[in-house]
Design a protein around this motif. Structure first.
Motif, PDB file in Angstrom:
ATOM      1  N   GLY A 116       5.510   6.608  28.307  1.00  0.00           N
ATOM      2  CA  GLY A 116       4.631   6.300  27.191  1.00  0.00           C
ATOM      3  C   GLY A 116       4.292   4.821  27.116  1.00  0.00           C
ATOM      4  N   ASP A 117       3.106   4.510  26.585  1.00  0.00           N
ATOM      5  CA  ASP A 117       2.673   3.128  26.387  1.00  0.00           C
ATOM      6  C   ASP A 117       2.897   2.715  24.935  1.00  0.00           C
ATOM      7  OD1 ASP A 117       1.747   2.811  29.009  1.00  0.00           O
ATOM      8  OD2 ASP A 117      -0.215   3.663  28.506  1.00  0.00           O
ATOM      9  N   GLY A 118       3.251   1.452  24.720  1.00  0.00           N
ATOM     10  CA  GLY A 118       3.394   0.934  23.369  1.00  0.00           C
ATOM     11  C   GLY A 118       4.479   1.630  22.587  1.00  0.00           C
ATOM     12  N   GLU A 119       4.353   1.575  21.257  1.00  0.00           N
ATOM     13  CA  GLU A 119       5.305   2.248  20.393  1.00  0.00           C
ATOM     14  C   GLU A 119       5.063   3.755  20.402  1.00  0.00           C
ATOM     15  OE1 GLU A 119       4.852   0.659  16.482  1.00  0.00           O
ATOM     16  OE2 GLU A 119       5.854  -1.243  16.946  1.00  0.00           O
ATOM     17  N   PRO A 120       6.083   4.545  20.044  1.00  0.00           N
ATOM     18  CA  PRO A 120       5.870   5.998  19.922  1.00  0.00           C
ATOM     19  C   PRO A 120       4.759   6.300  18.917  1.00  0.00           C
ATOM     20  CG  PRO A 120       8.220   5.494  19.919  1.00  0.00           C
ATOM     21  CD  PRO A 120       7.511   4.177  19.839  1.00  0.00           C
ATOM     22  N   ARG A 121       3.847   7.185  19.315  1.00  0.00           N
ATOM     23  CA  ARG A 121       2.714   7.562  18.467  1.00  0.00           C
ATOM     24  C   ARG A 121       2.503   9.080  18.551  1.00  0.00           C
ATOM     25  NH1 ARG A 121       3.100   3.137  16.736  1.00  0.00           N
ATOM     26  NH2 ARG A 121       1.490   1.543  16.444  1.00  0.00           N
ATOM     27  N   LEU A 122       2.323   9.711  17.413  1.00  0.00           N
ATOM     28  CA  LEU A 122       2.076  11.154  17.414  1.00  0.00           C
ATOM     29  C   LEU A 122       0.757  11.481  18.098  1.00  0.00           C
ATOM     30  CD1 LEU A 122       3.229  12.287  13.853  1.00  0.00           C
ATOM     31  CD2 LEU A 122       4.543  12.159  15.971  1.00  0.00           C
ATOM     32  N   SER A 123      -0.221  10.598  17.991  1.00  0.00           N
ATOM     33  CA  SER A 123      -1.524  10.866  18.594  1.00  0.00           C
ATOM     34  C   SER A 123      -1.444  10.955  20.116  1.00  0.00           C
ATOM     35  CB  SER A 123      -2.524   9.779  18.187  1.00  0.00           C
ATOM     36  OG  SER A 123      -2.081   8.510  18.633  1.00  0.00           O
ATOM     37  N   ALA A 124      -0.437  10.296  20.713  1.00  0.00           N
ATOM     38  CA  ALA A 124      -0.296  10.314  22.175  1.00  0.00           C
ATOM     39  C   ALA A 124       0.757  11.309  22.634  1.00  0.00           C
ATOM     40  CB  ALA A 124       0.078   8.914  22.671  1.00  0.00           C
ATOM     41  N   PHE A 125       1.386  12.001  21.700  1.00  0.00           N
ATOM     42  CA  PHE A 125       2.559  12.793  22.036  1.00  0.00           C
ATOM     43  C   PHE A 125       2.259  13.888  23.058  1.00  0.00           C
ATOM     44  CE2 PHE A 125       5.658  16.150  21.553  1.00  0.00           C
ATOM     45  CZ  PHE A 125       6.855  15.449  21.499  1.00  0.00           C
ATOM     46  N   LEU A 126       1.201  14.655  22.861  1.00  0.00           N
ATOM     47  CA  LEU A 126       0.954  15.838  23.689  1.00  0.00           C
ATOM     48  C   LEU A 126       0.374  15.514  25.054  1.00  0.00           C
ATOM     49  CD1 LEU A 126      -0.410  18.356  21.024  1.00  0.00           C
ATOM     50  CD2 LEU A 126       1.875  18.255  22.045  1.00  0.00           C
ATOM     51  N   HIS A 127       0.139  14.236  25.332  1.00  0.00           N
ATOM     52  CA  HIS A 127      -0.365  13.841  26.650  1.00  0.00           C
ATOM     53  C   HIS A 127       0.827  13.670  27.597  1.00  0.00           C
ATOM     54  CE1 HIS A 127      -2.737  12.037  29.770  1.00  0.00           C
ATOM     55  NE2 HIS A 127      -2.027  10.910  29.725  1.00  0.00           N
ATOM     56  N   TRP A 149      12.397   7.212  15.991  1.00  0.00           N
ATOM     57  CA  TRP A 149      11.749   5.906  15.915  1.00  0.00           C
ATOM     58  C   TRP A 149      11.899   5.199  14.558  1.00  0.00           C
ATOM     59  CZ3 TRP A 149      10.022   1.713  18.020  1.00  0.00           C
ATOM     60  CH2 TRP A 149       9.030   0.947  17.416  1.00  0.00           C
ATOM     61  N   PRO A 150      11.742   5.873  13.425  1.00  0.00           N
ATOM     62  CA  PRO A 150      11.885   5.141  12.160  1.00  0.00           C
ATOM     63  C   PRO A 150      13.270   4.549  11.946  1.00  0.00           C
ATOM     64  CG  PRO A 150      10.750   7.223  11.804  1.00  0.00           C
ATOM     65  CD  PRO A 150      11.320   7.265  13.202  1.00  0.00           C
ATOM     66  N   VAL A 151      14.300   5.255  12.400  1.00  0.00           N
ATOM     67  CA  VAL A 151      15.680   4.837  12.107  1.00  0.00           C
ATOM     68  C   VAL A 151      16.307   4.067  13.260  1.00  0.00           C
ATOM     69  CG1 VAL A 151      18.001   5.675  11.563  1.00  0.00           C
ATOM     70  CG2 VAL A 151      15.992   6.765  10.513  1.00  0.00           C
ATOM     71  N   MET A 152      16.100   4.518  14.492  1.00  0.00           N
ATOM     72  CA  MET A 152      16.741   3.899  15.660  1.00  0.00           C
ATOM     73  C   MET A 152      15.668   3.444  16.652  1.00  0.00           C
ATOM     74  SD  MET A 152      20.265   6.006  16.271  1.00  0.00           S
ATOM     75  CE  MET A 152      19.532   7.540  16.818  1.00  0.00           C
ATOM     76  N   PRO A 153      14.983   2.351  16.352  1.00  0.00           N
ATOM     77  CA  PRO A 153      13.843   1.949  17.180  1.00  0.00           C
ATOM     78  C   PRO A 153      14.208   1.526  18.598  1.00  0.00           C
ATOM     79  CG  PRO A 153      14.346   0.268  15.547  1.00  0.00           C
ATOM     80  CD  PRO A 153      15.162   1.465  15.190  1.00  0.00           C
ATOM     81  N   GLY A 154      15.397   0.996  18.809  1.00  0.00           N
ATOM     82  CA  GLY A 154      15.799   0.599  20.158  1.00  0.00           C
ATOM     83  C   GLY A 154      15.895   1.800  21.079  1.00  0.00           C
ATOM     84  N   PHE A 155      16.634   2.812  20.638  1.00  0.00           N
ATOM     85  CA  PHE A 155      16.743   4.050  21.412  1.00  0.00           C
ATOM     86  C   PHE A 155      15.371   4.690  21.613  1.00  0.00           C
ATOM     87  CE2 PHE A 155      16.215   8.476  20.046  1.00  0.00           C
ATOM     88  CZ  PHE A 155      16.470   9.109  21.260  1.00  0.00           C
ATOM     89  N   ALA A 156      14.583   4.798  20.535  1.00  0.00           N
ATOM     90  CA  ALA A 156      13.306   5.504  20.603  1.00  0.00           C
ATOM     91  C   ALA A 156      12.327   4.805  21.545  1.00  0.00           C
ATOM     92  CB  ALA A 156      12.706   5.621  19.204  1.00  0.00           C
ATOM     93  N   GLN A 157      12.264   3.471  21.458  1.00  0.00           N
ATOM     94  CA  GLN A 157      11.326   2.750  22.319  1.00  0.00           C
ATOM     95  C   GLN A 157      11.706   2.884  23.787  1.00  0.00           C
ATOM     96  OE1 GLN A 157       8.346   0.602  21.295  1.00  0.00           O
ATOM     97  NE2 GLN A 157       8.181   1.563  23.300  1.00  0.00           N
ATOM     98  N   GLN A 158      13.003   2.747  24.090  1.00  0.00           N
ATOM     99  CA  GLN A 158      13.436   2.866  25.482  1.00  0.00           C
ATOM    100  C   GLN A 158      13.170   4.274  26.015  1.00  0.00           C
ATOM    101  OE1 GLN A 158      17.406   1.422  26.346  1.00  0.00           O
ATOM    102  NE2 GLN A 158      17.538   2.634  28.220  1.00  0.00           N
ATOM    103  N   THR A 159      13.426   5.282  25.206  1.00  0.00           N
ATOM    104  CA  THR A 159      13.196   6.658  25.643  1.00  0.00           C
ATOM    105  C   THR A 159      11.713   6.920  25.850  1.00  0.00           C
ATOM    106  OG1 THR A 159      15.185   7.404  24.484  1.00  0.00           O
ATOM    107  CG2 THR A 159      13.544   9.080  25.031  1.00  0.00           C
ATOM    108  N   TRP A 160      10.899   6.499  24.914  1.00  0.00           N
ATOM    109  CA  TRP A 160       9.443   6.673  25.022  1.00  0.00           C
ATOM    110  C   TRP A 160       8.910   6.012  26.296  1.00  0.00           C
ATOM    111  CZ3 TRP A 160       5.914   9.481  22.331  1.00  0.00           C
ATOM    112  CH2 TRP A 160       4.562   9.131  22.411  1.00  0.00           C
ATOM    113  N   THR A 161       9.383   4.795  26.568  1.00  0.00           N
ATOM    114  CA  THR A 161       8.936   4.073  27.754  1.00  0.00           C
ATOM    115  C   THR A 161       9.426   4.758  29.026  1.00  0.00           C
ATOM    116  OG1 THR A 161       8.928   1.998  26.517  1.00  0.00           O
ATOM    117  CG2 THR A 161       8.946   1.826  28.916  1.00  0.00           C
ATOM    118  N   THR A 162      10.684   5.227  29.004  1.00  0.00           N
ATOM    119  CA  THR A 162      11.237   5.940  30.156  1.00  0.00           C
ATOM    120  C   THR A 162      10.420   7.191  30.472  1.00  0.00           C
ATOM    121  OG1 THR A 162      13.475   5.131  29.756  1.00  0.00           O
ATOM    122  CG2 THR A 162      13.277   7.160  31.017  1.00  0.00           C
ATOM    123  N   LEU A 163       9.874   7.817  29.459  1.00  0.00           N
ATOM    124  CA  LEU A 163       9.065   9.017  29.652  1.00  0.00           C
ATOM    125  C   LEU A 163       7.622   8.696  30.026  1.00  0.00           C
ATOM    126  CD1 LEU A 163      10.381  11.191  26.682  1.00  0.00           C
ATOM    127  CD2 LEU A 163      11.076  11.277  29.083  1.00  0.00           C
TER     128      LEU A 163
END
Length: 546
Positions: free
Chosen positions: A498-509, A482-496
């Motif tokens: 996840g809501d909003g931007e990638p967040r460590l607090s939501a990771f284990l859910h 996410w810090p370096v490649m936000p396009g890839f990270a956001q699309q992957t997070w959403t595909t999995l």
């Protein structure tokens, strides 16, 4: 260590990140982006993912003398030039997914009144402490042009290293100096006719003793080579930094001689801009407290290139010490210059890759550009954007090996994932700790942050991996990327799921994947795809390295 997966009982920490104020006299090239701008965006994204609250503030150095010079070349006004290129630079930042919470033009409302009020307040405050002094100096004057030959019009050689210079500073060694100390001074304009030295009275800011300033820079972990640059400046120019310059396009500080304008020197104006940025932080966060106020608990960070060492370390940090009723920056992150094929980026020679061009190039991913610039960067010395190396990284690593891992894991995704494997999470937590040391530190390294991401990717599960492993590995790639490649990270997070931007607090859910769109696909650029972005100065076509 603050970085951890899942809920964190530690309260969010507030940060103010300020970017250099670019001169709005042209568009951005990759040399501009590669150091301070990308670095601060990487930091801000990491902090948000961790759960902190960074505010990013920047704006154009609209009163830089290069603006009226550009206006003369284009047959227009400095105000029109600054407004047009301010908008263009803002667009260039957006093209490479570099975001700010405020990007302001202090010559336009609503910021103009606020900035001029801050200038007036700061000068009154500094005068009350005896920090504003008047000095007589010598400057060249062109009778035919009716202009003082200073700023962008002054050419010569650096008194420290002998390199060619324009204006008051040297881009090679970072030195700043008085116009009268320039070696072999001359006008940029050959038609300015014979030049004569004139004595004028200018305003300067008195500085604290050199030992006190050096001690403060040491506490900020400023590298010794930049502290040495400051010591040389103070030894040659005295304990003072320029406050006014004989230029019309500036915040007017009042004239003592009718024919000699006295405008706020734009580099020293960065001190007032810094205080305005602190005020903006208070506005945007709702605290109403300037981030640089003595009672503030905000972590303040700025990033700069070596050409701004004196304006920041002396003009901002030194003046902060004289101001007294304010905190200085907590961290000053300094980068060297980024080069293109081993030579300095140059707008005059058109030796540059323009942001707008590469952001729209066929088969060139913005994420790949950010990844390469973060990996090959001028943190410890000059670095070079080598087109062949970029093609290899974007093609072989991102499109090839990493792309194959993404596709394999995406095919194995479960409909509803279960709990993650403890060993996998321990490895991820260790790499997140590596990123934290790299990005939340007085000595930031985006290259080290990329290494943590690469390490995770290089140990991707195989094509027969358990579906749970595939899910959690992809999720780990999203937060590390996410810090370096936000396009890839956001699309992957959403595909999995996840809501909003990638967040460590939501990771284990665990969230149900949405697999209809498929995995992120990194295109494989060719030399032909990159060629339209490259300058003629590079000569022959580029082939990827083997």
């Amino acid at each position: 260590m603050n970085t951890k997966l899942g809920a964190d009982s530690r309260p969010p920490r507030n940060y103010l990140l300020t970017l250099p104020e670019p001169t709005p006299n042209g568009p951005f090239h990759l040399g501009h982006i590669a150091g301070p701008y990308l670095r601060m965006d990487v930091i801000a994204r990491f902090l948000r993912c961790r759960g902190d609250r960074p505010v990013v503030v920047s704006g154009s150095d609209v009163y830089d003398p290069w603006v009226p010079l550009k206006a003369g070349e284009e047959g227009t006004t400095p105000r029109e030039v600054s407004a047009r290129y301010h908008a263009r630079i803002s667009s260039d930042l957006s093209d490479l997914a570099i975001t700010t919470d405020a990007f302001i033009n202090v010559s336009e409302e609503p910021w103009r009144a606020r900035f001029e009020r801050e200038v007036e307040h700061s000068l009154a405050h500094l005068r009350g402490r005896g920090a504003v002094v008047e000095r007589t100096e010598r400057v060249l004057y062109s009778e035919s042009a009716r202009r003082h030959v200073v700023g962008a019009w002054l050419l010569g050689r650096c008194p420290d290293c002998g390199a060619g210079t324009a204006s008051y500073f040297c881009e090679e060694c970072g030195a700043h100096f008085l116009p009268e100390n320039v070696v072999e001074p001359r006008s940029r304009n050959d038609d300015d006719g014979p030049l004569a030295w004139r004595e004028i009275d200018s305003l300067f800011l008195a500085l604290p003793d050199a030992e006190r300033l050096d001690a403060r820079l040491a506490r900020m972990s400023v590298p010794e080579r930049y502290r040495a640059t400051v010591r040389r400046f103070l030894a040659r120019e005295g304990l003072a930094v320029r406050l006014s310059a004989p230029q019309e396009w500036a915040v007017d500080l009042g004239r003592t001689e009718p024919q000699v304008p006295r405008g706020l020197f734009s580099y020293t104006g960065t001190f007032m801009f810094t205080r305005l940025a602190g005020e903006i932080h208070g506005m945007l966060t709702g605290t109403g407290v300037n981030a640089f106020a003595p009672e503030s608990d905000v972590v303040t960070v700025t990033s700069l290139g070596i050409d701004n060492v004196i304006p920041v370390l002396v003009g901002i940090v030194g003046t902060s010490l004289m101001y007294e009723d304010m905190r200085t920056y907590d961290r000053c992150l300094i980068t060297d210059f980024h080069q293109l094929a081993g030579e300095k980026f140059s707008t005059s020679r058109r030796h540059a890759i323009w942001v707008a061009d590469i952001a729209r190039a066929r088969n060139v991913s913005v994420d790949a550009v950010r990844y390469f610039l973060a990996k090959v960067n001028p943190e410890a010395g000059p670095a070079s954007f080598e087109p062949a190396e970029f093609l290899a990284e974007a093609g072989d690593r991102l499109s090839g090996r990493f792309g194959a891992s993404l596709a394999a894991c995406h095919r194995r995704l479960p409909e509803r994932p279960g709990a993650p494997d403890g060993r996998l999470m321990a490895r991820l937590d260790a790499l997140l700790a590596d990123q934290e040391r790299a990005l939340d530190s007085p000595q930031v390294s985006t290259a080290a942050a990329v290494r943590a991401f690469d390490t995770w990717c290089d140990t991707a599960p195989g094509p027969d991996a358990h579906p749970e492993t595939a899910y959690w590995w992809l999720k780990g790639a999203a937060v590390l990327g996410w810090p370096v490649m936000p396009g890839f990270a956001q699309q992957t997070w959403t595909t999995l799921g996840g809501d909003g931007e990638p967040r460590l607090s939501a990771f284990l859910h665990p969230t149900a994947p949405v697999t209809a769109g498929g995995p992120v696909v990194f295109p494989r650029p060719t030399a032909a795809d990159l060629a339209p972005c490259l300058p003629e100065t590079l000569g022959s076509p580029v082939s990827p390295v083997s």
